[in-house]
Design a protein around this motif. Structure first.
Motif, PDB file in Angstrom:
ATOM      1  N   ALA A  43      -2.266  15.437   2.376  1.00  0.00           N
ATOM      2  CA  ALA A  43      -2.039  15.644   4.166  1.00  0.00           C
ATOM      3  C   ALA A  43      -2.470  16.617   4.346  1.00  0.00           C
ATOM      4  CB  ALA A  43       0.242  15.653   3.985  1.00  0.00           C
ATOM      5  N   GLY A  44      -2.905  17.790   3.907  1.00  0.00           N
ATOM      6  CA  GLY A  44      -3.865  18.829   4.703  1.00  0.00           C
ATOM      7  C   GLY A  44      -4.918  18.721   6.179  1.00  0.00           C
ATOM      8  N   THR A  45      -5.447  17.503   5.193  1.00  0.00           N
ATOM      9  CA  THR A  45      -6.516  16.949   5.416  1.00  0.00           C
ATOM     10  C   THR A  45      -6.658  15.577   6.132  1.00  0.00           C
ATOM     11  OG1 THR A  45      -7.881  17.916   3.426  1.00  0.00           O
ATOM     12  CG2 THR A  45      -8.188  18.949   5.219  1.00  0.00           C
ATOM     13  N   VAL A  46      -6.151  14.666   5.500  1.00  0.00           N
ATOM     14  CA  VAL A  46      -5.642  13.153   5.910  1.00  0.00           C
ATOM     15  C   VAL A  46      -4.192  12.986   6.656  1.00  0.00           C
ATOM     16  CG1 VAL A  46      -5.319  11.200   4.888  1.00  0.00           C
ATOM     17  CG2 VAL A  46      -7.059  12.194   4.129  1.00  0.00           C
ATOM     18  N   ASP A  47      -4.363  12.829   7.957  1.00  0.00           N
ATOM     19  CA  ASP A  47      -3.111  11.835   8.335  1.00  0.00           C
ATOM     20  C   ASP A  47      -2.066  10.651   7.656  1.00  0.00           C
ATOM     21  OD1 ASP A  47      -0.447  11.423  10.006  1.00  0.00           O
ATOM     22  OD2 ASP A  47      -1.958  11.212  11.678  1.00  0.00           O
ATOM     23  N   VAL A  48      -1.920  11.450   6.789  1.00  0.00           N
ATOM     24  CA  VAL A  48      -1.237   9.649   5.315  1.00  0.00           C
ATOM     25  C   VAL A  48      -0.540   9.261   6.091  1.00  0.00           C
ATOM     26  CG1 VAL A  48      -1.082  11.510   3.387  1.00  0.00           C
ATOM     27  CG2 VAL A  48       0.465  11.889   5.339  1.00  0.00           C
ATOM     28  N   GLU A  49       0.019   9.143   7.038  1.00  0.00           N
ATOM     29  CA  GLU A  49       1.147   8.618   8.695  1.00  0.00           C
ATOM     30  C   GLU A  49       0.150   7.436   8.972  1.00  0.00           C
ATOM     31  OE1 GLU A  49       3.477  10.766  10.618  1.00  0.00           O
ATOM     32  OE2 GLU A  49       5.035  10.942   8.842  1.00  0.00           O
ATOM     33  N   ALA A  50      -1.046   7.799   9.751  1.00  0.00           N
ATOM     34  CA  ALA A  50      -1.924   7.264  10.289  1.00  0.00           C
ATOM     35  C   ALA A  50      -2.486   5.788   8.950  1.00  0.00           C
ATOM     36  CB  ALA A  50      -3.143   7.761  10.870  1.00  0.00           C
ATOM     37  N   VAL A  51      -2.685   6.427   7.918  1.00  0.00           N
ATOM     38  CA  VAL A  51      -3.491   5.613   7.260  1.00  0.00           C
ATOM     39  C   VAL A  51      -2.805   4.469   6.681  1.00  0.00           C
ATOM     40  CG1 VAL A  51      -4.615   5.954   4.661  1.00  0.00           C
ATOM     41  CG2 VAL A  51      -4.681   7.587   5.978  1.00  0.00           C
ATOM     42  N   LEU A  74      -3.483   0.437   7.304  1.00  0.00           N
ATOM     43  CA  LEU A  74      -2.750  -0.045   6.999  1.00  0.00           C
ATOM     44  C   LEU A  74      -2.176  -1.983   6.730  1.00  0.00           C
ATOM     45  CD1 LEU A  74      -4.758  -0.550   3.324  1.00  0.00           C
ATOM     46  CD2 LEU A  74      -5.333   1.681   5.381  1.00  0.00           C
ATOM     47  N   LYS A  75      -1.020  -1.205   7.575  1.00  0.00           N
ATOM     48  CA  LYS A  75      -0.060  -2.325   7.529  1.00  0.00           C
ATOM     49  C   LYS A  75      -1.097  -3.417   8.217  1.00  0.00           C
ATOM     50  CE  LYS A  75       4.411  -0.364   8.018  1.00  0.00           C
ATOM     51  NZ  LYS A  75       5.167   1.075   9.295  1.00  0.00           N
ATOM     52  N   GLY A 135      -3.186  -9.647   4.531  1.00  0.00           N
ATOM     53  CA  GLY A 135      -2.825  -9.887   2.961  1.00  0.00           C
ATOM     54  C   GLY A 135      -1.413  -8.527   2.713  1.00  0.00           C
ATOM     55  N   VAL A 136      -1.792  -7.832   3.369  1.00  0.00           N
ATOM     56  CA  VAL A 136      -0.542  -6.272   3.385  1.00  0.00           C
ATOM     57  C   VAL A 136       0.962  -6.494   3.990  1.00  0.00           C
ATOM     58  CG1 VAL A 136      -0.505  -4.074   3.510  1.00  0.00           C
ATOM     59  CG2 VAL A 136      -2.350  -4.159   3.207  1.00  0.00           C
ATOM     60  N   VAL A 137       1.855  -6.789   3.017  1.00  0.00           N
ATOM     61  CA  VAL A 137       3.064  -6.987   3.531  1.00  0.00           C
ATOM     62  C   VAL A 137       3.790  -5.430   3.987  1.00  0.00           C
ATOM     63  CG1 VAL A 137       2.526  -9.396   2.907  1.00  0.00           C
ATOM     64  CG2 VAL A 137       3.743  -7.252   1.328  1.00  0.00           C
ATOM     65  N   TYR A 138       3.343  -4.639   3.118  1.00  0.00           N
ATOM     66  CA  TYR A 138       4.263  -3.238   3.507  1.00  0.00           C
ATOM     67  C   TYR A 138       3.224  -1.932   2.850  1.00  0.00           C
ATOM     68  CZ  TYR A 138       7.777  -0.286   1.715  1.00  0.00           C
ATOM     69  OH  TYR A 138       8.689   1.051   2.280  1.00  0.00           O
ATOM     70  N   SER A 139       3.255  -1.203   3.944  1.00  0.00           N
ATOM     71  CA  SER A 139       2.636  -0.850   4.136  1.00  0.00           C
ATOM     72  C   SER A 139       3.796   1.451   3.963  1.00  0.00           C
ATOM     73  CB  SER A 139       1.309  -0.340   4.522  1.00  0.00           C
ATOM     74  OG  SER A 139       0.967   0.954   4.376  1.00  0.00           O
ATOM     75  N   VAL A 140       3.432   2.398   2.672  1.00  0.00           N
ATOM     76  CA  VAL A 140       3.929   2.965   3.508  1.00  0.00           C
ATOM     77  C   VAL A 140       3.851   4.405   2.810  1.00  0.00           C
ATOM     78  CG1 VAL A 140       5.256   3.661   0.893  1.00  0.00           C
ATOM     79  CG2 VAL A 140       6.386   4.310   3.410  1.00  0.00           C
ATOM     80  N   VAL A 192       0.057  -0.912  -0.036  1.00  0.00           N
ATOM     81  CA  VAL A 192      -0.062  -0.259  -0.269  1.00  0.00           C
ATOM     82  C   VAL A 192       0.918   1.373  -0.391  1.00  0.00           C
ATOM     83  CG1 VAL A 192      -1.208   1.021   1.062  1.00  0.00           C
ATOM     84  CG2 VAL A 192      -1.997  -1.029   1.036  1.00  0.00           C
ATOM     85  N   PHE A 193      -0.027   1.925  -1.201  1.00  0.00           N
ATOM     86  CA  PHE A 193       1.665   3.175  -0.691  1.00  0.00           C
ATOM     87  C   PHE A 193       0.312   4.586  -0.537  1.00  0.00           C
ATOM     88  CE2 PHE A 193       3.307  -0.614  -3.519  1.00  0.00           C
ATOM     89  CZ  PHE A 193       5.052  -0.207  -2.644  1.00  0.00           C
ATOM     90  N   VAL A 194       0.852   5.473  -0.004  1.00  0.00           N
ATOM     91  CA  VAL A 194       0.075   6.640   0.600  1.00  0.00           C
ATOM     92  C   VAL A 194       0.675   7.630   0.197  1.00  0.00           C
ATOM     93  CG1 VAL A 194      -1.792   7.734   2.086  1.00  0.00           C
ATOM     94  CG2 VAL A 194      -1.175   4.709   2.441  1.00  0.00           C
ATOM     95  N   CYS A 195      -0.162   8.585  -0.478  1.00  0.00           N
ATOM     96  CA  CYS A 195       0.408   9.743  -1.265  1.00  0.00           C
ATOM     97  C   CYS A 195       0.232  11.204  -0.407  1.00  0.00           C
ATOM     98  CB  CYS A 195      -0.030  10.146  -2.562  1.00  0.00           C
ATOM     99  SG  CYS A 195       1.001  11.428  -3.427  1.00  0.00           S
ATOM    100  N   TRP A 196       0.825  11.886  -0.066  1.00  0.00           N
ATOM    101  CA  TRP A 196       0.502  13.211   0.233  1.00  0.00           C
ATOM    102  C   TRP A 196       0.095  14.123  -0.290  1.00  0.00           C
ATOM    103  CZ3 TRP A 196       4.632  15.320   4.510  1.00  0.00           C
ATOM    104  CH2 TRP A 196       5.529  13.896   5.417  1.00  0.00           C
TER     105      TRP A 196
END
Lengths: 261, 130, 663
Positions: free
Chosen positions: C16-24, C28-29, C33-38, C6-10
């Motif tokens: 990133a202004g209205t979503v805490d991307v790191e928390a997302v 997801l970790k 089935g998810v082995v990698y999330s960043v 899973v790859f979360v874009c800022w």
């Protein structure tokens, strides 16, 4: 056919000719106007703000008392006030609730009454073609203009009477009576209305412009459905003058049933 | 805007149902108004001045008694602003105040000539007093 | 068990202004089935893509979810990234946490929660994804241009110039369109015909261009690269191959009551006519409504005088079927009918005219031979009033006209005013305006010249009423600058009427499944970045069909559309979308529902022997042509037995997404 009818104050006094000739002429055409048992003045002007409740109640009473879902009006002002109030009744819940609370009727008005001006009655229920056949004294050769004024036409969406900028209903009526209808552009403008009371010049400007235009277009007489228009056209003209009558007088004349002056 | 001005403005907008922000300032209402020359403030100015909270100026102007309620501005406005309704609202706000009748019944009776129809008297009663 | 990254874009601060991307990324970790999330600042950047590539290799990922912007933006980017890293490109899912989340929320906590749900839904879908392989389809190397005005002509010329065949289908008897009706063009005031007719001639002489006039496109099927169109060529009753355009028939025709459409119906024309001198094709046409021979069987004069023997009263409509790789919509516009705005008195007064009517009144080939005369009495007007914004910029609820600015009126009115003042200096010209809008090269200078050099009287305000008084038109309006109501006694009133799409546009849009806005202008694939393409692949937009434009803009857009067409026709094959419908033979009950709803004609029914557990019989079943199917999914919804499914968007995948969101 019998229709419920709302005459209005002016038609009991200054505009008797408008009322009497309507009754006799329509009777000659097989229509009886049955005056509502109890009616109050419509208020003459429609109060345009949403919080004016009391000043619209008499219109609600009239709408509610009409039989067979139709209410016939004749005076432009009454028609305007009652028709717009009827529109409010359907569109504005706040007004409906407050008016009902105030009137406390046994059966609340259900909004189903149709407000029909005598001109609309003639056009839609009798038809101008049929009217033509009923004429006994055709007004051949007379050049007559209509003065609509504002109140039967605007706002166009609510009144739904005719094209507010280029109305033709009275011209069709004039033609049906055998006369020549003369159109002129200021027939749908304001006569100066009640402002004439305070400032005659306001009405003079309006009336003079309309009359000049009518005369230039070739009008020899005018007809109207509004007592206030008639008053201003007759009494506040400073230049050109034309004889002005109610349309029902003309109708009665053509049908050979005109009431005495 | 101070509180009084704010209340007046809100009342005018509420009871008239007019949204002056719809106006594109084309001036068609004033181009069509039969009372234009009699008015100190013209229909388009009513719309703009109410928007800017200058209602008291309008309430104290004779312009409010010159609107004929002919609905020409309402009919022809390309933005559906309905300036005539706003004039009516401001006039009502004025005469609803204590002792603020423009004319009372006696005044009206006095200036009426013998030919005026009841319709005119009644209209004046409604327009000039509460 | 699949291995999912899973790859979360800022998106800078866009997400990133209205979503805490790191928390997302963190949340997801813990999804099975998810082995990698960043998370990363810009996933679409080279560094971001490298992050994805490295993770695919390192964790041996089976599929990836990118939580970022709309798939319309970067789905393709990430599919290519995945493919380069050895993954099937259809094992990529996008969770749209920008347009559908961060941009529409203000509360960060709420936004974060929603972003997590959307990303989880994408993971749920991905778990049901199957690798898909795109096929290819042929490209027919011919373009169809609908509309032969300046837009269509320019597009056709450019496409032909690149070596491809083009058919122009024009509904009128001649190409040229609205521009042919104009007298002069702003801001240079060159004669419209003088610059248009060379292009018309060029189009007719170009071997690659085939002009099909007096015709309309009746049916279109197929898809990008291989459309099939049916064109109805209306009967002209004149043989195009024989007619020499000598116009003798026009002079002899006894029926002269046809309205001259080219001159905005301001004069009459014969029943057999050539619309104007430079018409292309320069071939006569018979108006069957006016022709005495066609209506009564008597007459036949034109046939007698025609030396070429071109007249054929028995001619019938002809249907032409052709294949095209690309279709260009260049259907143009018409001015609105100002009659409903009756305070201007257009319907009652001959001397209240529209601007396009004025063009004809000023043109040498017009009803007055180029001398400006009033339609009512043929006199010179000495006081002329122009009214701008007639039917433009209206509130939609008023039913008084269009909500948009028609864009061209300010400039053509300045042009008219200037030309009149130049040719008839004794004539006063007044222009009522709301704003003067002149954003174009040399446009404001042009308008200023009208005011400063030519003395045109600009009045800021609108007109309330036009009233006829004797032989004058009394124009009452407001002068907002002078705080006055003014009345002008005019001889002629010109209404700068709004323009609207040609009435044929709506049915053409429906036929092409090309989307339109509420005003019937064609919608572009992207308002800024794909302005000449329709969202429907293979359909391109040229000229006013897309929105109000003047001539230079139209020509620029027409050439842009042509370059897109050329780009398409230059390809031999197109990669097809593998996300197409597929019918399960065993479950299909032969009801035809899917066939009825398919907008592309991709579904046919066949009799086929069906074999399955305990089944072996001949049944009537649905079959999808994957080359024609566009993957809209209408059939999957219509199918009552659940036999129809869409690859890449299977019922199972969508239900998995919905479950994830709702449970």
């Amino acid at each position: 056919m019998i229709y419920s009818y709302y005459p209005g104050c002016t038609l009991k006094d200054r505009a008797k000719q408008l009322d009497l000739n309507a009754r006799t002429a329509l009777k000659a055409m097989g229509i009886e106007l049955k005056e509502l048992d109890a009616w109050q003045c419509c208020g003459a002007v429609y109060p345009q703000t949403s919080d004016e409740i009391a000043s619209r109640l008499s219109a609600v009473r009239a709408l509610s008392d009409a039989e067979n879902g139709k209410l016939i009006t004749l005076c432009s002002a009454c028609h305007h006030v009652i028709k717009r109030t009827n529109y409010d009744w359907l569109k504005d819940e706040n007004f409906r609730t407050k008016a009902t609370n105030y009137l406390k009727p046994e059966v609340p008005y259900d909004g189903s009454t149709q407000v029909i001006h005598v001109l609309e009655l003639i056009r839609d229920e009798i038809g101008f073609e049929n009217l033509k056949k009923m004429v006994v004294n055709p007004l051949t050769g007379r050049k007559i203009g209509a003065f609509y004024g504002c109140m039967v036409l605007r706002p166009g969406k609510t009144l739904a009477f005719d094209d507010p900028e280029n109305p033709t209903i009275i011209e069709q009526f004039i033609e049906a009576l055998g006369a020549t209808a003369v159109t002129y552009p200021y027939r749908n403008e304001c006569c100066g209305a009640y402002v004439a009371l305070e400032d005659k010049s306001a009405a003079e400007t309006q009336v003079d412009r309309a009359l000049n235009s009518a005369v230039k277009a070739g009008c020899e007489e005018l007809i109207t459905a509004c007592p206030l228009c008639l008053y201003n056209l007759v009494h506040n003209a400073t230049a050109n003058k034309l004889p002005v009558k109610y349309f029902t007088e003309l109708l009665a004349e053509a049908l050979g049933v005109k009431e005495g002056e | 805007m101070n509180n009084r001005v704010k209340t007046l403005t809100e009342t005018a907008l509420l009871i008239s149902g007019v949204n002056p922000k719809k106006c594109m300032k084309c001036g068609k209402c004033s181009g069509t108004c039969p009372s234009y020359d009699k008015m100190e403030y013209h229909p388009h100015q009513f719309v703009s001045m109410v928007e800017k909270g200058q209602i008291e100026k309008l309430m104290n102007s004779a312009s409010i008694y010159y609107c004929l309620s002919c609905m020409a501005c309402v009919e022809r406005c390309p933005r559906g602003v309905e300036p005539g309704k706003l004039v009516e609202a401001v006039r009502l706000m004025k005469i609803r105040q204590q002792d603020a009748n423009h004319k009372n019944g006696n005044d009206i009776a006095r200036i009426a000539d013998e030919n005026v129809p009841q319709q005119l008297l009644m209209a004046a009663m409604r327009k000039y007093r509460k | 068990m699949q291995k999912i990254g899973v790859f979360v874009c800022w998106c800078g601060s866009n997400i990133a202004g209205t979503v805490d991307v790191e928390a997302v990324a963190e949340a997801l970790k813990s999804v099975p089935g998810v082995v990698y999330s960043v998370s990363y600042q810009y996933m679409c950047s080279a560094a971001g893509q490298k992050l994805i590539t490295d993770a695919i290799n390192e964790y041996k990922l089976d599929g990836i979810v990118v939580a970022s912007c709309s798939p319309r933006m970067h789905e393709n980017t990430f599919r290519k990234t995945a493919e380069a890293a050895g993954l099937n490109p259809y094992m990529v899912e996008i969770a749209n946490i920008r347009e559908q989340c961060s941009w529409i929320h203000k509360d960060k906590e709420e936004g974060t929660k929603k972003a997590i749900v959307l990303a989880k839904a994408a993971v749920a879908k991905l778990k049901n994804d199957k690798p898909l392989k795109a096929g290819t389809s042929q490209v027919t190397k011919r373009a169809l241009v609908i509309g032969g005005g300046i837009a269509g002509i320019q597009t056709a010329l450019d496409v032909a110039d690149a070596g491809y065949e083009v058919d122009i289908v024009e509904q009128r008897p001649t190409i040229g369109g609205r521009m042919a009706q104009l007298d002069k063009t702003f801001p240079t005031l060159d004669c419209s015909a003088c610059i248009l007719t060379p292009k018309m001639v060029e189009a007719s002489q170009n071997e690659k261009i085939n002009i099909i006039s007096y015709a309309k496109v009746e049916k279109v099927s197929g898809f990008v690269g291989s459309f099939k169109a049916t064109i109805r060529k209306k009967a002209r009753f004149v043989d195009e191959t024989k007619c020499t355009g000598c116009s003798l028939c026009m002079q002899k025709c006894p029926s002269k009551k046809g309205k001259d459409e080219f001159n905005m119906n301001m004069n009459n024309r014969p029943a057999i006519y050539i619309p104007f001198a430079q018409a292309i094709p320069n071939v006569a046409v018979i108006d069957p409504e006016q022709c005495i021979k066609l209506k009564t069987g008597k007459c036949g004069l034109c046939e007698k005088v025609c030396a070429a023997g071109a007249i054929n009263y028995k001619m019938e409509d002809e249907l032409i079927e052709r294949e095209y790789g690309a279709i260009v919509v260049a259907t143009g516009f018409k001015p609105i009918d100002p009659s409903p705005l009756n305070e201007y008195g257009y319907a009652e007064n001959a001397d209240v005219v529209t601007s396009l009517e004025l063009e004809r009144l000023m043109n040498a080939a017009g009803p007055t031979k180029g001398t400006l005369l009033r339609p009512s009495d043929g006199k010179h007007p000495h006081e002329i009033v122009f009214i701008q914004c007639v039917g433009s910029r209206c509130d939609e609820n008023t039913e008084r006209g269009k909500p948009y600015c028609s864009k061209i009126c300010c400039m053509y009115t300045a042009k008219h005013a200037m030309l009149i003042r130049d040719k008839y200096p004794d004539t006063n010209v007044h222009v009522f305006y709301i704003d003067v809008r002149t954003p174009g090269k040399n446009f404001d200078e042009f308008y200023r010249r009208a005011v400063e050099q030519y003395g045109v009287d600009y009045i800021k305000g609108m007109v309330g009423k036009v009233a006829k008084e004797g032989d004058k038109l009394m124009v009452r309006g407001s002068d907002l600058i002078n705080n006055q109501q003014v009345e002008i006694a005019a001889d002629l009133v010109v209404l700068a009427t709004a323009i609207e799409p040609d009435p044929s546009a709506r049915s053409i849009g429906t036929m092409l499944t090309a989307s339109m806005d509420t005003n019937d202008f064609f919608t572009e694939a992207h308002a800024k970045l794909r302005p000449v393409e329709s969202p429907t692949a293979g359909i391109f937009l040229s000229g006013v069909a897309q929105g109000p434009k003047d001539v230079p803009e139209t020509v620029a857009q027409a050439s842009a559309a042509a370059s897109k067409v050329i780009g398409l026709l230059a390809k031999d094959h197109l990669v097809t979308n593998p996300c197409v419908a597929e019918s399960n033979e065993l479950m299909c009950n032969g009801c035809s529902q899917c066939e009825k709803v398919c907008p592309y004609g991709a579904i046919t029914y066949i009799e086929k022997e069906v074999r399955g557990p305990g089944v072996r019989e001949v049944r009537r079943i649905a079959q999808v042509n994957p080359a024609v199917c566009q993957g809209c999914g209408a059939c999957t919804v219509a199918c009552p037995s659940g036999a129809m499914d869409l690859k890449g968007f299977s019922n199972k995948q969508i239900m998995a997404e919905v479950d994830q969101i709702c449970l």
